[in-house]
Design a protein around this motif. Structure first.
Motif, PDB file in Angstrom:
ATOM      1  N   GLY A  44       0.816  -1.175   0.268  1.00 39.68           N
ATOM      2  CA  GLY A  44       0.138  -0.112  -0.113  1.00 39.68           C
ATOM      3  C   GLY A  44       0.829   1.344   0.020  1.00 39.68           C
ATOM      4  O   GLY A  44       0.512   2.162  -0.718  1.00 39.68           O
ATOM      5  N   VAL A  64       8.448   6.209   5.214  1.00 40.21           N
ATOM      6  CA  VAL A  64       9.308   5.994   6.378  1.00 40.21           C
ATOM      7  C   VAL A  64       8.950   4.442   6.545  1.00 40.21           C
ATOM      8  O   VAL A  64       7.732   4.046   6.586  1.00 40.21           O
ATOM      9  CB  VAL A  64       8.840   6.762   7.402  1.00 40.21           C
ATOM     10  N   TYR A  70      12.258  -4.781   1.470  1.00 38.91           N
ATOM     11  CA  TYR A  70      10.937  -5.317   1.633  1.00 38.91           C
ATOM     12  C   TYR A  70      11.148  -6.747   1.284  1.00 38.91           C
ATOM     13  O   TYR A  70      11.475  -7.201   0.251  1.00 38.91           O
ATOM     14  CB  TYR A  70      10.111  -4.753   0.516  1.00 38.91           C
ATOM     15  N   CYS A  73       5.641 -11.156   1.203  1.00 36.99           N
ATOM     16  CA  CYS A  73       4.780 -12.548   1.730  1.00 36.99           C
ATOM     17  C   CYS A  73       4.299 -13.245   0.470  1.00 36.99           C
ATOM     18  O   CYS A  73       4.222 -14.280   0.731  1.00 36.99           O
ATOM     19  CB  CYS A  73       3.883 -11.785   2.531  1.00 36.99           C
ATOM     20  N   VAL A 108       8.442   4.522  12.537  1.00 35.18           N
ATOM     21  CA  VAL A 108       7.582   5.621  13.072  1.00 35.18           C
ATOM     22  C   VAL A 108       7.152   5.075  14.364  1.00 35.18           C
ATOM     23  O   VAL A 108       6.520   3.941  14.691  1.00 35.18           O
ATOM     24  CB  VAL A 108       6.510   5.872  12.048  1.00 35.18           C
ATOM     25  N   PRO A 135       0.626   0.091   7.508  1.00 39.73           N
ATOM     26  CA  PRO A 135       1.885  -0.698   8.365  1.00 39.73           C
ATOM     27  C   PRO A 135       1.602  -2.221   8.139  1.00 39.73           C
ATOM     28  O   PRO A 135       2.162  -2.957   9.179  1.00 39.73           O
ATOM     29  CB  PRO A 135       1.671  -0.213   9.786  1.00 39.73           C
ATOM     30  N   GLY A 136       0.385  -2.788   7.510  1.00 42.23           N
ATOM     31  CA  GLY A 136       0.213  -4.295   7.703  1.00 42.23           C
ATOM     32  C   GLY A 136      -0.471  -4.666   8.874  1.00 42.23           C
ATOM     33  O   GLY A 136      -1.143  -3.828   9.638  1.00 42.23           O
ATOM     34  N   TRP A 159       4.513 -15.254   8.921  1.00 42.16           N
ATOM     35  CA  TRP A 159       3.462 -14.472   8.263  1.00 42.16           C
ATOM     36  C   TRP A 159       3.867 -13.115   7.816  1.00 42.16           C
ATOM     37  O   TRP A 159       3.025 -12.193   7.535  1.00 42.16           O
ATOM     38  CB  TRP A 159       2.353 -14.399   9.209  1.00 42.16           C
ATOM     39  N   GLY A 323      -4.733  -0.660   2.863  1.00 42.73           N
ATOM     40  CA  GLY A 323      -4.133  -1.993   2.847  1.00 42.73           C
ATOM     41  C   GLY A 323      -4.622  -2.973   4.319  1.00 42.73           C
ATOM     42  O   GLY A 323      -5.691  -2.673   4.604  1.00 42.73           O
ATOM     43  N   TYR A 336      -3.042  -7.135  -3.881  1.00 44.38           N
ATOM     44  CA  TYR A 336      -3.527  -6.598  -4.760  1.00 44.38           C
ATOM     45  C   TYR A 336      -4.609  -5.620  -4.289  1.00 44.38           C
ATOM     46  O   TYR A 336      -4.762  -4.519  -4.764  1.00 44.38           O
ATOM     47  CB  TYR A 336      -4.325  -7.583  -5.912  1.00 44.38           C
ATOM     48  N   CYS A 368      -6.529 -13.237  -6.412  1.00 42.54           N
ATOM     49  CA  CYS A 368      -5.628 -13.966  -5.542  1.00 42.54           C
ATOM     50  C   CYS A 368      -5.535 -15.187  -6.152  1.00 42.54           C
ATOM     51  O   CYS A 368      -6.386 -16.009  -6.513  1.00 42.54           O
ATOM     52  CB  CYS A 368      -6.366 -14.202  -4.067  1.00 42.54           C
TER      53      CYS A 368
HETATM   54  C1  LIG Z   1       2.063 -16.319   3.041  1.00 38.69           C
HETATM   55  C2  LIG Z   1       1.401 -15.024   2.406  1.00 38.69           C
HETATM   56  C3  LIG Z   1       1.181 -15.288   1.242  1.00 38.69           C
HETATM   57  C4  LIG Z   1       0.631 -14.035   0.401  1.00 38.69           C
HETATM   58  N1  LIG Z   1       0.109 -14.134  -0.935  1.00 38.69           N
HETATM   59  C5  LIG Z   1      -0.472 -13.213  -1.475  1.00 38.69           C
HETATM   60  C6  LIG Z   1      -1.119 -13.337  -2.936  1.00 38.69           C
HETATM   61  O1  LIG Z   1      -0.634 -14.424  -3.503  1.00 38.69           O
HETATM   62  N2  LIG Z   1      -1.745 -12.546  -3.237  1.00 38.69           N
HETATM   63  C7  LIG Z   1      -2.053 -11.219  -2.687  1.00 38.69           C
HETATM   64  O2  LIG Z   1      -2.575 -10.195  -3.066  1.00 38.69           O
HETATM   65  N3  LIG Z   1      -1.706 -11.028  -1.407  1.00 38.69           N
HETATM   66  C8  LIG Z   1      -0.890 -11.835  -0.780  1.00 38.69           C
HETATM   67  N4  LIG Z   1      -0.519 -12.009   0.592  1.00 38.69           N
HETATM   68  C9  LIG Z   1      -1.140 -10.674   1.500  1.00 38.69           C
HETATM   69  C10 LIG Z   1      -0.199  -9.605   1.146  1.00 38.69           C
HETATM   70  O3  LIG Z   1       1.249  -9.791   1.503  1.00 38.69           O
HETATM   71  C11 LIG Z   1      -0.594  -8.444   2.024  1.00 38.69           C
HETATM   72  O4  LIG Z   1      -2.160  -8.312   1.931  1.00 38.69           O
HETATM   73  C12 LIG Z   1       0.079  -6.973   1.650  1.00 38.69           C
HETATM   74  O5  LIG Z   1       1.388  -7.158   1.753  1.00 38.69           O
HETATM   75  C13 LIG Z   1      -0.519  -5.765   2.352  1.00 38.69           C
HETATM   76  O6  LIG Z   1       0.016  -4.735   2.152  1.00 38.69           O
HETATM   77  P1  LIG Z   1       0.129  -3.781   3.318  1.00 38.69           P
HETATM   78  O7  LIG Z   1       0.898  -2.400   2.483  1.00 38.69           O
HETATM   79  O8  LIG Z   1      -0.977  -3.498   3.916  1.00 38.69           O
HETATM   80  O9  LIG Z   1       1.365  -4.368   4.326  1.00 38.69           O
HETATM   81  P2  LIG Z   1       2.747  -4.853   4.020  1.00 38.69           P
HETATM   82  O10 LIG Z   1       3.111  -5.250   2.702  1.00 38.69           O
HETATM   83  O11 LIG Z   1       2.771  -5.930   5.095  1.00 38.69           O
HETATM   84  O12 LIG Z   1       3.738  -3.614   4.528  1.00 38.69           O
HETATM   85  C14 LIG Z   1       3.805  -2.948   5.876  1.00 38.69           C
HETATM   86  C15 LIG Z   1       5.025  -2.181   5.766  1.00 38.69           C
HETATM   87  O13 LIG Z   1       4.924  -1.384   7.116  1.00 38.69           O
HETATM   88  C16 LIG Z   1       6.220  -1.296   7.819  1.00 38.69           C
HETATM   89  N5  LIG Z   1       5.872  -0.709   9.065  1.00 38.69           N
HETATM   90  C17 LIG Z   1       4.939  -1.196  10.032  1.00 38.69           C
HETATM   91  N6  LIG Z   1       4.889  -0.654  11.001  1.00 38.69           N
HETATM   92  C18 LIG Z   1       5.757   0.634  10.802  1.00 38.69           C
HETATM   93  C19 LIG Z   1       6.416   1.643  11.529  1.00 38.69           C
HETATM   94  N7  LIG Z   1       5.880   1.912  12.490  1.00 38.69           N
HETATM   95  N8  LIG Z   1       7.304   2.465  10.904  1.00 38.69           N
HETATM   96  C20 LIG Z   1       7.913   2.143   9.813  1.00 38.69           C
HETATM   97  N9  LIG Z   1       7.378   1.070   8.767  1.00 38.69           N
HETATM   98  C21 LIG Z   1       6.551   0.241   9.617  1.00 38.69           C
HETATM   99  C22 LIG Z   1       6.539  -2.965   7.511  1.00 38.69           C
HETATM  100  O14 LIG Z   1       7.940  -3.066   7.866  1.00 38.69           O
HETATM  101  C23 LIG Z   1       6.062  -3.187   6.237  1.00 38.69           C
HETATM  102  O15 LIG Z   1       7.097  -3.164   5.334  1.00 38.69           O
HETATM  103  C24 LIG Z   1       0.229 -13.109   1.118  1.00 38.69           C
HETATM  104  C25 LIG Z   1       0.553 -12.862   2.594  1.00 38.69           C
HETATM  105  C26 LIG Z   1       1.264 -14.109   3.221  1.00 38.69           C
HETATM  106  C27 LIG Z   1       1.591 -13.937   4.460  1.00 38.69           C
END
Ligand SMILES: Cc1cc2nc3c(=O)[nH]c(=O)nc-3n(C[C@H](O)[C@H](O)[C@H](O)COP(=O)(O)OP(=O)(O)OC[C@H]3O[C@@H](n4cnc5c(N)ncnc54)[C@H](O)[C@@H]3O)c2cc1C
Length: 432
Positions: A44, A64, A70, A73, A108, A135-136, A159, A323, A336, A368
């Motif tokens: 995201g 940040v 990266y 997952c 952060v 932040p996931g 995870w 996200g 996605y 997916c």
């Molecule tokens: C085993 C597995 C398989 C997957 N397969 C798929 C798939 O096939 N297709 C699909 O669409 N999705 C898949 N996913 C899901 C996908 O990985 C997540 O939905 C996606 O990464 C979400 O994006 P995000 O930006 O919300 O969080 P993330 O990509 O998790 O990114 C969050 C980022 O924020 C950072 N962060 C957190 N807190 C802080 C802070 N305080 N300061 C600075 N940085 C911080 C973290 O270090 C991280 O880099 C899979 C997940 C897993 C676990």
């Protein structure tokens, strides 16, 4: 002078909705000094940072991210089975820098809505006009007695990508033929709904080749899971599911699959009815929004409520949550989905920072893929629209779809190719 062309804005954000903005769009005059701070360089955050700069280079974007690289997952289950390397899942942030994003490797520690400021562990303070938080997820460690961040060093959740996934792969490799892998699957909602079942399939694929007497047991908090019929059909064809020789066993919550505790020393999982012994234990705990969302008072319960037209927090103005951390029902928590939400969000931020009307009728997409075995993939795709009255993202009937049951082998093989190509495209789209 704006570098945004209306045609590009619509194409990239995927919104057909700039009707209200239309007339004067290309001649926007952008004010100086506007700054967006992005917290979290995952799917995201990176997508938002990159497309903000692409569509309005006059906005300063600071991203940040706590980790220097990266670790994806998505497709990491292929790493567990040995089908891909960790290098193929690891990415630096140079691509974003090329788009003019300032990437800061720091954690952060606070977001202060009153001061419109972000603070980091390294002592930085960044002020913002808009702050995007992606932040996931974090885990509810307390949900399973005996499990903790420390125990995860030996009983991985895998995870988060990177080191956790490496532990799981090492343990599966070290397991003797005839060993048991237990995967604890979490309750909804959680990131990547098909992930635990794809993981079981990938480990079974590895074991079928290297340790054919082994078993993979999924202990589930739930009584049903996504693409269940397709998974079960695949497991029946590939791993003898439903026979006495099945390599995979799925224990639903109703059948006693819900795990309440773990005894790390004994290597046992304690359910409501039974205890389960395993050579390798993989606990995927129940989930909630990433920690910083709690610190910043962005949550209601476990997730961050947002206006789904903009992804602006309903708790604090000018903060946007994307996200996995956001409550974006009915979209799943997937890469996605995060990518698609980022584009809707930045369309709103750019409009707002330029005094324009926020695009109406956003659309959102998700696909997916799950790879069950060699030349055996399945997928689900969805296209969504906003039900503004209910602030809800709803599926558009007839758009999207599911791999058909009983489809021909060449289509299943093609799904694997599509999955790999989807991965390359998504990584490129978010940070290339
Ligand atoms: C085993 C597995 C398989 C997957 N397969 C798929 C798939 O096939 N297709 C699909 O669409 N999705 C898949 N996913 C899901 C996908 O990985 C997540 O939905 C996606 O990464 C979400 O994006 P995000 O930006 O919300 O969080 P993330 O990509 O998790 O990114 C969050 C980022 O924020 C950072 N962060 C957190 N807190 C802080 C802070 N305080 N300061 C600075 N940085 C911080 C973290 O270090 C991280 O880099 C899979 C997940 C897993 C676990």
């Amino acid at each position: 002078m704006s570098n945004i062309k209306r045609r590009d804005f619509i194409r990239i954000t995927g919104t057909a909705a700039l009707a209200g903005v239309a007339a004067g769009f290309p001649s926007l005059v952008l004010g100086a000094g506007r700054q967006v701070v992005v917290v979290g360089g995952g799917v995201g955050g990176c997508t938002a940072a990159k497309y903000l700069r692409k569509l309005d280079p006059s906005i300063k974007v600071i991203l940040v991210e706590a980790e220097p690289k990266y670790h994806s997952c998505f497709l990491s289950n292929e790493y567990v089975s040995g089908e891909r390397t960790m290098e193929s899942l690891t990415f630096g942030y140079d691509g974003l820098a090329k788009h003019g994003v300032t990437v800061v490797n720091d954690r952060v520690t606070a977001i202060e809505p009153d001061k419109k400021q972000v603070r980091t562990a390294g002592g930085h303070r960044f002020s913002y006009d808009a702050c995007i938080v992606s932040p996931g997820v974090d885990f509810k460690w307390e949900a399973i007695d005996g499990y903790s961040e420390k125990v995860a060093d030996t009983i991985p959740h895998a995870w988060y990508g990177g080191p956790q996934t490496e532990i799981l792969r090492r343990q599966v490799r070290a397991m003797p033929d005839g060993g048991v892998v237990a995967i604890v699957a979490p309750p909804n909602p959680f990131k990547c709904p098909p992930g635990p079942y794809e993981r079981a399939s990938q480990i079974a694929m590895y074991c079928k080749r290297e340790k054919p007497r082994s078993k993979i047991m999924i202990l589930d908090y739930k009584d049903a899971f996504t693409k269940q019929d397709l998974f079960i059909q695949g497991w029946s064809r590939l791993y003898g599911y439903g026979t006495n020789y099945s390599m995979i066993e799925w224990v639903s919550a109703a059948a006693g699959g819900k795990v309440e505790a773990v005894d790390p020393k004994a290597g046992t999982l304690i359910g409501l009815v039974d205890e389960f012994k395993a050579d390798v234990i993989n606990i995927i705990p129940p989930q909630k929004a990433g920690q910083i969302a709690f610190q910043a008072d962005l949550v209601d319960g476990d997730w961050c409520p947002v206006d789904k037209k903009t992804f602006e927090s309903t708790r604090h103005a000018d903060i946007y949550v994307l996200g996995d951390a956001s409550d974006a029902a009915h979209m799943p928590k997937s890469a996605y989905a995060a990518n698609s939400q980022a584009k809707v969000c930045i369309a709103a931020i750019i409009a707002r920072l330029n005094g324009m009307t926020i695009p109406a009728d956003p659309s959102y997409v998700n696909t997916c893929y799950s790879i069950l075995g060699e030349d055996y993939g399945i997928s689900v795709a969805g296209v969504y629209r906003l039900d503004e009255e209910r602030n809800m993202i709803v599926g558009i009937e007839g758009a999207g779809g599911l791999t058909p049951m009983d489809t021909a082998p060449q289509f299943l093989a093609r799904e694997v190719t599509y999955a790999h190509s989807w991965f390359e495209n998504l990584i490129h789209d978010m940070m290339g």
